[in-house]
Design a protein around this motif. Structure first.
Motif, PDB file in Angstrom:
ATOM      1  N   SER A 131      21.856   6.018  41.607  1.00 55.97           N
ATOM      2  CA  SER A 131      21.704   4.255  41.352  1.00 55.97           C
ATOM      3  C   SER A 131      21.399   2.997  42.151  1.00 55.97           C
ATOM      4  N   ILE A 132      20.303   2.798  42.272  1.00 52.24           N
ATOM      5  CA  ILE A 132      19.930   1.805  42.815  1.00 52.24           C
ATOM      6  C   ILE A 132      20.882   0.590  43.843  1.00 52.24           C
ATOM      7  N   ASN A 133      21.880   0.373  42.188  1.00 51.43           N
ATOM      8  CA  ASN A 133      22.659  -1.015  42.640  1.00 51.43           C
ATOM      9  C   ASN A 133      24.011  -0.716  42.161  1.00 51.43           C
ATOM     10  N   ASP A 158      25.130   9.653  42.168  1.00 54.89           N
ATOM     11  CA  ASP A 158      24.089   9.965  41.803  1.00 54.89           C
ATOM     12  C   ASP A 158      24.582  11.787  40.899  1.00 54.89           C
ATOM     13  N   ALA A 159      23.605  11.902  40.184  1.00 58.10           N
ATOM     14  CA  ALA A 159      23.923  12.440  39.127  1.00 58.10           C
ATOM     15  C   ALA A 159      22.825  14.051  39.477  1.00 58.10           C
ATOM     16  N   LEU A 160      22.959  15.197  39.458  1.00 59.46           N
ATOM     17  CA  LEU A 160      22.319  15.873  39.030  1.00 59.46           C
ATOM     18  C   LEU A 160      22.234  16.578  37.468  1.00 59.46           C
ATOM     19  N   LEU A 180      35.048   0.687  46.157  1.00 63.48           N
ATOM     20  CA  LEU A 180      36.777   1.876  45.704  1.00 63.48           C
ATOM     21  C   LEU A 180      37.349   1.921  47.419  1.00 63.48           C
ATOM     22  N   SER A 181      37.493   1.236  48.337  1.00 62.70           N
ATOM     23  CA  SER A 181      37.288   2.058  48.920  1.00 62.70           C
ATOM     24  C   SER A 181      36.755   1.473  50.583  1.00 62.70           C
ATOM     25  N   ASP A 182      37.241   1.560  51.560  1.00 58.90           N
ATOM     26  CA  ASP A 182      36.727   0.722  52.935  1.00 58.90           C
ATOM     27  C   ASP A 182      35.591   1.893  53.229  1.00 58.90           C
ATOM     28  N   GLU A 183      35.695   2.877  52.608  1.00 55.76           N
ATOM     29  CA  GLU A 183      34.857   4.615  53.169  1.00 55.76           C
ATOM     30  C   GLU A 183      32.831   4.012  51.937  1.00 55.76           C
ATOM     31  N   ALA A 184      33.425   2.533  51.236  1.00 54.92           N
ATOM     32  CA  ALA A 184      32.596   2.768  50.452  1.00 54.92           C
ATOM     33  C   ALA A 184      31.085   2.453  50.712  1.00 54.92           C
ATOM     34  N   ALA A 185      30.148   3.248  50.305  1.00 54.73           N
ATOM     35  CA  ALA A 185      28.812   3.533  50.891  1.00 54.73           C
ATOM     36  C   ALA A 185      28.004   2.286  50.911  1.00 54.73           C
ATOM     37  N   ILE A 186      26.783   2.353  51.405  1.00 56.78           N
ATOM     38  CA  ILE A 186      25.945   1.098  51.575  1.00 56.78           C
ATOM     39  C   ILE A 186      24.937   2.057  51.111  1.00 56.78           C
ATOM     40  N   ARG A 187      23.576   1.079  50.877  1.00 61.16           N
ATOM     41  CA  ARG A 187      22.551   1.538  49.680  1.00 61.16           C
ATOM     42  C   ARG A 187      21.911   0.047  49.524  1.00 61.16           C
ATOM     43  N   PHE A 188      20.419   0.009  50.803  1.00 58.93           N
ATOM     44  CA  PHE A 188      19.779  -1.290  49.938  1.00 58.93           C
ATOM     45  C   PHE A 188      20.294  -2.236  51.291  1.00 58.93           C
ATOM     46  N   GLY A 189      20.933  -2.541  51.670  1.00 64.34           N
ATOM     47  CA  GLY A 189      22.225  -2.928  51.981  1.00 64.34           C
ATOM     48  C   GLY A 189      23.438  -3.643  51.470  1.00 64.34           C
ATOM     49  N   GLN A 190      23.762  -3.510  49.567  1.00 65.43           N
ATOM     50  CA  GLN A 190      24.601  -3.617  49.488  1.00 65.43           C
ATOM     51  C   GLN A 190      25.432  -2.282  49.219  1.00 65.43           C
ATOM     52  N   LYS A 191      26.973  -3.525  50.101  1.00 60.63           N
ATOM     53  CA  LYS A 191      28.117  -2.285  49.992  1.00 60.63           C
ATOM     54  C   LYS A 191      29.032  -1.912  48.486  1.00 60.63           C
ATOM     55  N   GLY A 230      30.351   6.759  47.207  1.00 60.43           N
ATOM     56  CA  GLY A 230      31.726   5.366  48.116  1.00 60.43           C
ATOM     57  C   GLY A 230      33.011   6.046  47.951  1.00 60.43           C
ATOM     58  N   ASP A 231      33.118   6.371  46.598  1.00 58.80           N
ATOM     59  CA  ASP A 231      35.328   6.462  46.779  1.00 58.80           C
ATOM     60  C   ASP A 231      35.125   7.946  48.067  1.00 58.80           C
ATOM     61  N   HIS A 232      36.708   7.857  48.368  1.00 53.63           N
ATOM     62  CA  HIS A 232      36.771   8.757  48.960  1.00 53.63           C
ATOM     63  C   HIS A 232      36.760  10.438  49.033  1.00 53.63           C
ATOM     64  N   ASN A 233      36.396  10.937  47.963  1.00 50.20           N
ATOM     65  CA  ASN A 233      36.056  12.058  48.093  1.00 50.20           C
ATOM     66  C   ASN A 233      34.904  12.378  47.754  1.00 50.20           C
ATOM     67  N   ASN A 234      33.825  13.028  48.477  1.00 53.71           N
ATOM     68  CA  ASN A 234      32.576  13.471  48.096  1.00 53.71           C
ATOM     69  C   ASN A 234      32.038  14.638  47.847  1.00 53.71           C
ATOM     70  N   GLY A 235      31.326  14.929  46.733  1.00 51.31           N
ATOM     71  CA  GLY A 235      31.102  16.471  45.732  1.00 51.31           C
ATOM     72  C   GLY A 235      30.626  16.384  45.079  1.00 51.31           C
ATOM     73  N   PHE A 236      30.050  16.914  44.753  1.00 53.25           N
ATOM     74  CA  PHE A 236      29.200  16.754  42.989  1.00 53.25           C
ATOM     75  C   PHE A 236      29.969  17.723  42.365  1.00 53.25           C
ATOM     76  N   HIS A 237      31.827  17.407  41.881  1.00 51.13           N
ATOM     77  CA  HIS A 237      32.600  18.246  40.944  1.00 51.13           C
ATOM     78  C   HIS A 237      32.708  18.496  39.435  1.00 51.13           C
ATOM     79  N   LYS A 238      31.958  16.279  39.361  1.00 45.72           N
ATOM     80  CA  LYS A 238      32.273  16.155  37.906  1.00 45.72           C
ATOM     81  C   LYS A 238      31.265  16.852  37.304  1.00 45.72           C
ATOM     82  N   ILE A 239      31.841  18.027  36.050  1.00 43.66           N
ATOM     83  CA  ILE A 239      30.475  18.229  35.308  1.00 43.66           C
ATOM     84  C   ILE A 239      30.528  17.559  33.984  1.00 43.66           C
ATOM     85  N   GLY A 240      29.439  16.703  32.740  1.00 43.41           N
ATOM     86  CA  GLY A 240      29.689  17.094  31.509  1.00 43.41           C
ATOM     87  C   GLY A 240      27.798  17.221  31.139  1.00 43.41           C
TER      88      GLY A 240
END
Length: 209
Positions: A174-176, A199-201, A183-194, A39-49
């Motif tokens: 995350s479900i909610n 998302d984490a691995l 965050l932006s106009d490109e926000a994701a939609i899940r279960f009818g919620q924008k 839902g942000d403007h950059n997809n990809g699993f780039h954040k390490i923790g």
């Protein structure tokens, strides 16, 4: 937030004491994560923790067991290092997963049982503990992230030395929406919620006492 963490630690201590007194199992977990915010403007699993915590569980049968955990986990998002525009969203949570685990020992391949593999599914409640957000190196206000986030959990474990050691991989989504607003106009939609969704691995080592 500190009072909440202390309360969770106290509850976990009681659960652990109860678990051992009834011959349940318990242990510690330590591992790493990679994540994104859908839902942000950059997809990809780039954040390490990282993630670390403890767990208790109950063996229901030879095949099925349940497991409850209390862990600290780092999620969020980071821009690709090659992009000109750099940003960071760091979201640290106290995570409370509850999963059902099934051992695949009832299956076999060429006469060899698959008891060294377990699969799991469940849900987790994340309590926000710390945030840090930067755009092009400048700090931004981070009070727009929700205090609670509910996640679906799917995973697989490799059982070593019986189940004394386990190496687990998980997908958590995350479900909610984790964000208040978009965050932006490109926000994701899940279960009818924008909104914006975590998302984490993760790759985690479990040790049973």
């Amino acid at each position: 937030m500190k009072k909440l963490i202390y309360l969770l630690a106290f509850i976990f201590t009681l659960l652990t004491h109860s678990a051992f007194s009834q011959a349940f199992f318990g242990g510690i977990a330590l591992g790493g994560t990679t994540s994104q915010v859908d839902g942000d403007h950059n997809n990809g699993f780039h954040k390490i923790g990282f993630t670390a915590g403890a767990f208790v569980g109950l063996e229901l049968t030879e095949i099925f067991e349940t497991q409850f955990e209390i862990r600290y986990i780092q999620k969020g998002a980071r821009s690709d290092a090659e992009e000109a525009y750099q940003f960071l969203i760091q979201l640290d949570y106290v995570e409370l997963p509850l999963v059902a685990v099934a051992n695949l020992g009832f299956l076999d391949i060429n006469g060899r049982k698959l008891d060294w593999i377990s699969v799991e599914a469940g849900a987790s409640v994340d309590v926000l503990a710390r945030t840090n957000q930067k755009n092009d190196g400048s700090n931004e206000a981070t009070n727009r992230w929700k205090k609670l986030c509910v996640n679906g959990v799917l995973g697989l474990k490799l059982n070593l030395n019986g189940k004394k050691f386990q190496i687990g991989t998980r997908v958590m989504t995350s479900i909610n929406s984790a964000y208040i607003g978009n965050l932006s106009d490109e926000a994701a939609i899940r279960f009818g919620q924008k909104g914006a969704f975590n998302d984490a691995l993760e790759l985690v080592m479990y040790y049973r006492f």
